[in-house]
Motif scaffolding. Structure first.
Motif, mmCIF file in Angstrom:
data_model
loop_
_atom_site.group_PDB
_atom_site.id
_atom_site.type_symbol
_atom_site.label_atom_id
_atom_site.label_comp_id
_atom_site.label_asym_id
_atom_site.label_seq_id
_atom_site.Cartn_x
_atom_site.Cartn_y
_atom_site.Cartn_z
ATOM 1 N N CYS A 1 3.236 -3.092 -8.340
ATOM 2 C CA CYS A 1 2.515 -3.286 -7.079
ATOM 3 C C CYS A 1 1.223 -4.054 -7.292
ATOM 4 C CB CYS A 1 2.219 -1.932 -6.440
ATOM 5 S SG CYS A 1 3.670 -1.100 -5.772
ATOM 6 N N LEU B 1 0.821 -1.198 0.000
ATOM 7 C CA LEU B 1 0.000 0.000 0.000
ATOM 8 C C LEU B 1 0.862 1.258 0.000
ATOM 9 C CD1 LEU B 1 -2.806 1.278 0.177
ATOM 10 C CD2 LEU B 1 -2.652 1.104 2.672
ATOM 11 N N SER C 1 2.543 1.651 -3.391
ATOM 12 C CA SER C 1 1.525 2.049 -4.372
ATOM 13 C C SER C 1 1.174 3.527 -4.229
ATOM 14 C CB SER C 1 0.259 1.200 -4.190
ATOM 15 O OG SER C 1 0.525 -0.167 -4.390
ATOM 16 N N THR C 2 1.067 4.001 -2.991
ATOM 17 C CA THR C 2 0.754 5.412 -2.758
ATOM 18 C C THR C 2 1.838 6.315 -3.329
ATOM 19 O OG1 THR C 2 -0.463 4.856 -0.731
ATOM 20 C CG2 THR C 2 0.274 7.137 -0.989
#
Length: 216
Positions: free
Chosen positions: A61, A43, A46-47
């Motif tokens: 990702c 996460l 990905s952010t």
């Protein structure tokens, strides 16, 4: 960032590091533990990929997330799950090492030089030379983490490797980041002063594509 917020972030990260170590020791092969241990990492990456609009990282990702979900849902007992954790830890450090080292090739801009250019008004020859050496330092650090990860995985008890990967590694990275900052002005008092917060924002906000452009 206010000091109390910075302290809260540090405590949260430290707590997660300790929690990760405990989960790897007592519940490494539980599907829910695998998601807790590896999900936040995916996460977070990905952010960052979305913020920097880096499509290859985002696609990577997504593929990793699908693979992780498939692995968790199809493997009874998650046999030899330790290898997945090793691949995650060593793979990330290997990738980071390659990124830093690739900017040291002739004609390229060292990654730390690109970061420094965002906070220094003038990039002097001495500062360019210094930031190139720091880029070498970080490249060597990532390579050392990969070697130690494999060495401990092969030769030491599992809980040793878990302690190294979850607790020692993040604190070592922070120590290198802060230590380099403290040593910098002892070696070069003539450098323009910047704060740790400015340095951190430069690391966080500089897109890799922009970082590889020549510093003028």
């Amino acid at each position: 960032m206010p000091s109390w917020r910075a302290l809260a972030v540090v405590l949260a990260l430290a707590g997660y590091a300790v929690l990760s170590h405990v989960l790897m020791v007592v519940a490494a092969d539980e599907p829910w533990a695998v998601l807790v241990l590896l999900g936040p990492l995916l996460l977070g990456v990905s952010t960052i990929a979305i913020q920097q609009r880096h499509l290859p990282s985002l696609l990577g990702c997504m593929v990793a997330a699908c693979g992780l979900w498939a692995y968790v849902t199809t493997h009874d007992g998650l046999h030899r799950i330790e290898h997945l954790y090793l691949l995650q830890h060593a793979g990330i450090h290997f990738a980071l090492g390659c990124v830093f080292a690739s900017t040291l090739r002739p004609g390229a801009t060292p990654l730390i030089s690109a970061f420094a250019a965002r906070v220094h008004r003038t990039m002097t020859p001495a500062l360019l030379h210094y930031t190139r050496q720091v880029t070498w330092l970080w490249s060597a650090y990532f390579a050392l983490m990969v070697v130690l990860s494999f060495a401990l995985f092969i030769a030491a008890p599992w809980w040793w490797w878990s302690l190294f990967a979850n607790v020692v590694t993040p604190f070592a990275a922070v120590a290198l980041f802060v230590g380099e900052y403290l040593v910098r002005y002892r070696l070069h008092p003539e450098f323009e002063r910047t704060t740790l917060a400015q340095a951190f924002r430069a690391y966080r906000d500089t897109p890799l594509i922009e970082a590889r452009r020549p510093v003028r």
